[in-house]
Design a protein around this motif. Structure first.
Motif, PDB file in Angstrom:
ATOM      1  N   GLY A  67       1.157  -1.055  -0.073  1.00 25.33           N
ATOM      2  CA  GLY A  67      -0.515  -0.204  -0.273  1.00 25.33           C
ATOM      3  C   GLY A  67       0.717   1.314   0.037  1.00 25.33           C
ATOM      4  N   ARG A  68       0.662   2.109   0.768  1.00 25.50           N
ATOM      5  CA  ARG A  68       1.269   3.370   0.941  1.00 25.50           C
ATOM      6  C   ARG A  68       2.514   2.870   1.850  1.00 25.50           C
ATOM      7  N   PHE A  69       2.934   1.641   2.237  1.00 24.32           N
ATOM      8  CA  PHE A  69       3.948   1.446   3.402  1.00 24.32           C
ATOM      9  C   PHE A  69       4.954   0.719   2.681  1.00 24.32           C
ATOM     10  N   THR A  70       6.580   0.489   3.808  1.00 25.00           N
ATOM     11  CA  THR A  70       7.304  -0.352   3.018  1.00 25.00           C
ATOM     12  C   THR A  70       7.704  -1.545   3.976  1.00 25.00           C
ATOM     13  N   ALA A  71       7.737  -2.807   3.678  1.00 27.45           N
ATOM     14  CA  ALA A  71       7.780  -3.600   4.783  1.00 27.45           C
ATOM     15  C   ALA A  71       9.426  -4.019   3.840  1.00 27.45           C
ATOM     16  N   SER A  72       9.419  -4.681   4.946  1.00 27.86           N
ATOM     17  CA  SER A  72      10.879  -5.461   5.112  1.00 27.86           C
ATOM     18  C   SER A  72      10.368  -7.134   5.492  1.00 27.86           C
ATOM     19  N   ILE A  73      10.145  -7.663   4.926  1.00 28.58           N
ATOM     20  CA  ILE A  73       9.708  -9.248   5.163  1.00 28.58           C
ATOM     21  C   ILE A  73      10.617 -10.587   5.029  1.00 28.58           C
ATOM     22  N   THR A  74      10.933 -10.811   6.336  1.00 31.76           N
ATOM     23  CA  THR A  74      11.865 -12.473   6.745  1.00 31.76           C
ATOM     24  C   THR A  74      10.634 -12.783   6.349  1.00 31.76           C
TER      25      THR A  74
END
Length: 290
Positions: free
Chosen positions: A15-22
């Motif tokens: 969406g409007r956010f950035t996520a670093s997903i491990t």
């Protein structure tokens, strides 16, 4: 038996956010590839959320969601990994994004005007939202979270996959042929769950906010006669407070944001019997008059 996989990090535009997903779960990586087609890529830069979703134990494997090394939820069955990730992303927004008033509601836009659809689980808001954005020509802001600006009468897009449950999965698959869905996951805390990929144009327009014009409280009721009834501003205000995740945290800023929003909207209760074509026509008529 679940085979061991190497954990890897993915940078996601959620969406409007950035996520670093491990994650070390192939179903999660497959879901991200399907629903977030322009991403994933190796995480190298700033992220709003640092998330891990990892398998736990060999016997009857489970999955654990963590944000900044904190696990806010109990472990779930391994098969529930992707729904847990999506629920966890929603949790990250509701718990940490207090630059907005966050309301539990689906949100769509047409003609530069926003329609907010607050509702409890089972009210049909996500089903109606999915129909509007796939067949009605509306832009998806969110199927779960309305992000209300604290300083002006604006709502911000957060276009992510649409979560559908139980019968609504097949209803939307039939109603909007050609959309991409994750495999259905059974026996979750919300029943059977699947996620629909957000429309590409909605994702590309994630920075284009819009003015709220309508608040419609949908309620699906099988066999009921379709009914639209006006709701007073005061009643609608209190319902939005009840559906807000952080109104109590924001205090005066949250109150002012809601007052500002209510000055620009017409409010209705909408009982519908599941006829989505009729519902779409009604929404078009309402937005045209707003």
């Amino acid at each position: 038996m679940v085979q061991r996989e190497e954990a890897s990090a993915i940078l996601l535009q959620a969406g409007r956010f950035t996520a670093s997903i491990t994650t070390d779960i192939s179903e999660v990586r497959d879901g991200l590839t399907l629903l977030y087609p322009s991403v994933p890529r190796t995480a190298q830069c700033f992220s709003d959320f640092h998330i891990s979703i990892l398998r736990q134990r060999w016997w009857k494997p489970q999955v654990v969601f963590s944000h900044n090394s904190i696990s806010p939820f109990a472990p779930l069955p391994y098969a529930h990994a992707f729904p847990l990730l999506e629920w966890g992303l929603n949790w990250c927004v509701t718990q940490h994004c207090h630059q907005y008033l966050v309301v539990h509601a689906a949100v769509v836009e047409k003609q530069g005007k926003v329609l907010i659809l607050p509702g409890a689980p089972g009210s049909g808001k996500s089903t109606l939202c999915a129909a509007l954005v796939t067949q009605g020509g509306w832009r998806l802001f969110s199927d779960e979270l309305a992000l209300v600006n604290l300083n002006q009468a604006k709502v911000h897009p957060n276009p992510r996959p649409v979560s559908l449950k139980n019968r609504s999965i097949d209803i939307i698959k039939e109603f909007s042929a050609g959309e991409a869905f994750t495999p259905s996951v059974k026996d979750t805390i919300k029943g059977t769950v699947a996620h629909m990929r957000p429309p590409t144009l909605s994702v590309q327009a994630w920075q284009q906010d819009a003015t709220p014009a309508l608040i419609v409280f949908p309620r699906y009721q099988q066999g009921a006669a379709t009914k639209l009834a006006a709701v007073s501003i005061g009643t609608a205000f209190m319902r939005l407070v009840e559906n807000s995740f952080n109104y109590h945290i924001l205090g005066r800023a949250g109150f002012d944001a809601l007052v500002r929003t209510m000055q620009h909207v017409a409010c209705f209760d909408f009982v519908y019997d599941g006829n989505l074509s009729n519902a779409l026509q009604l929404c078009d008529e309402l937005i045209a008059d707003a």
